[in-house]
Design a protein around this motif. Structure first.
Motif, PDB file in Angstrom:
ATOM      1  N   UNK A  59       0.810  -1.216   0.000  1.00 35.71           N
ATOM      2  CA  UNK A  59       0.000   0.000   0.000  1.00 35.71           C
ATOM      3  C   UNK A  59       0.846   1.269   0.000  1.00 35.71           C
ATOM      4  N   UNK A  60       2.031   1.221   0.595  1.00 32.62           N
ATOM      5  CA  UNK A  60       2.873   2.413   0.750  1.00 32.62           C
ATOM      6  C   UNK A  60       4.137   2.370  -0.107  1.00 32.62           C
ATOM      7  N   UNK A  61       4.229   1.408  -0.996  1.00 32.60           N
ATOM      8  CA  UNK A  61       5.472   1.162  -1.727  1.00 32.60           C
ATOM      9  C   UNK A  61       5.974   2.399  -2.485  1.00 32.60           C
ATOM     10  N   UNK A  62       5.057   3.188  -2.999  1.00 36.32           N
ATOM     11  CA  UNK A  62       5.450   4.376  -3.763  1.00 36.32           C
ATOM     12  C   UNK A  62       5.892   5.522  -2.856  1.00 36.32           C
ATOM     13  N   UNK A  63       5.549   5.457  -1.594  1.00 36.92           N
ATOM     14  CA  UNK A  63       5.836   6.556  -0.665  1.00 36.92           C
ATOM     15  C   UNK A  63       7.095   6.339   0.159  1.00 36.92           C
ATOM     16  N   UNK A  64       7.735   5.181   0.026  1.00 40.02           N
ATOM     17  CA  UNK A  64       8.909   4.880   0.848  1.00 40.02           C
ATOM     18  C   UNK A  64      10.068   5.810   0.515  1.00 40.02           C
ATOM     19  N   UNK A  65      10.808   6.145   1.562  1.00 41.98           N
ATOM     20  CA  UNK A  65      11.968   7.022   1.448  1.00 41.98           C
ATOM     21  C   UNK A  65      13.199   6.175   1.119  1.00 41.98           C
ATOM     22  N   UNK A  66      13.821   6.462  -0.015  1.00 43.20           N
ATOM     23  CA  UNK A  66      14.978   5.680  -0.456  1.00 43.20           C
ATOM     24  C   UNK A  66      16.161   5.809   0.496  1.00 43.20           C
ATOM     25  N   UNK A  67      16.131   6.800   1.379  1.00 39.43           N
ATOM     26  CA  UNK A  67      17.219   6.981   2.349  1.00 39.43           C
ATOM     27  C   UNK A  67      17.048   6.062   3.559  1.00 39.43           C
ATOM     28  N   UNK A  68      15.873   5.503   3.720  1.00 35.29           N
ATOM     29  CA  UNK A  68      15.587   4.664   4.893  1.00 35.29           C
ATOM     30  C   UNK A  68      15.680   3.191   4.521  1.00 35.29           C
ATOM     31  N   UNK A  69      15.841   2.346   5.524  1.00 35.34           N
ATOM     32  CA  UNK A  69      15.926   0.907   5.324  1.00 35.34           C
ATOM     33  C   UNK A  69      14.527   0.310   5.190  1.00 35.34           C
ATOM     34  N   UNK A  70      14.327  -0.498   4.175  1.00 34.89           N
ATOM     35  CA  UNK A  70      13.051  -1.178   3.994  1.00 34.89           C
ATOM     36  C   UNK A  70      12.833  -2.168   5.136  1.00 34.89           C
ATOM     37  N   UNK A  71      13.901  -2.883   5.507  1.00 36.39           N
ATOM     38  CA  UNK A  71      13.778  -3.860   6.586  1.00 36.39           C
ATOM     39  C   UNK A  71      13.391  -3.175   7.898  1.00 36.39           C
ATOM     40  N   UNK A  72      13.987  -2.034   8.190  1.00 36.12           N
ATOM     41  CA  UNK A  72      13.638  -1.300   9.410  1.00 36.12           C
ATOM     42  C   UNK A  72      12.172  -0.871   9.358  1.00 36.12           C
ATOM     43  N   UNK A  73      11.721  -0.449   8.192  1.00 35.92           N
ATOM     44  CA  UNK A  73      10.316  -0.067   8.005  1.00 35.92           C
ATOM     45  C   UNK A  73       9.396  -1.264   8.270  1.00 35.92           C
TER      46      UNK A  73
END
Length: 195
Positions: A59-73
């Protein structure tokens, strides 16, 4: 490894969302499942929570910040979902307590039955969450009424190990009910001895 995977993920999101999602799903599903299982101690619920985490990711894939870790999210989402499970258990228990507290003294027996059932449900849920070996030992002691020596012989473990596992199980059960009112605590002691 994760850093390269995550940078590939953010590049793929722009061109092929489905492939980016599948990349992260394949890489992190088992890690998240193990974390959920460690916290919840229920295979089905752990799987459900991880699926919900990935639904949130989609649902939020387009809004993720490329500077942040996906795993942490993903871990943050999982942590929140685990907390909601515990909150739901507590809310239903508190509701049962509040409902019974408003009953007249003529219904004390009914109140005790309701509290006893609710407490048994809480204890049963906690028993489902304890590690498999500890659960097996607890059940052999409480349901099969085996002695510590008999359990140790059956499982090829030392008697001290059995005692330690039982003590840990009792401690977990006591901790689960300690935040609730004293009538539940007294019932907990009574039920634990008679389970």
């Amino acid at each position: 490894m994760y850093k390269e995977l995550e940078s590939n993920f953010f590049l793929l999101v722009k061109s092929n969302k489905e492939k980016a999602f599948q990349l992260v799903f394949d890489a992190y599903w088992e890690t998240l499942y193990k974390q959920a299982l460690k916290k919840i101690h229920s295979n089905d619920l752990a799987q459900d929570l991880v699926q919900e985490v990935f639904i949130c990711l989609w649902d939020k894939i387009d809004l993720l910040d490329a500077e942040k870790s996906v795993l942490a999210y993903l871990y943050a989402i999982l942590r929140n979902k685990v907390l909601k499970v515990y909150e739901k258990d507590e809310v239903s228990l508190r509701y049962a307590i509040n409902v019974t507290a408003k009953e007249s003294t003529a219904h004390i027996h009914s109140q005790n039955i309701l509290l006893e059932k609710e407490l048994k449900r809480i204890i049963d849920l906690e028993i489902e969450r304890i590690p498999p070996r500890m659960k097996e030992i607890y059940i052999l002691k409480k349901e099969d009424d085996l002695s510590i020596k008999e359990i140790a012989d059956n499982l090829s473990l030392s008697e001290q190990t059995i005692k330690n596992q039982l003590q840990s199980a009792y401690t977990r059960l006591r901790m689960r009910v300690k935040d609730y009112d004293s009538s539940l605590a007294l019932l907990a002691i009574f039920i634990a001895k008679h389970l």
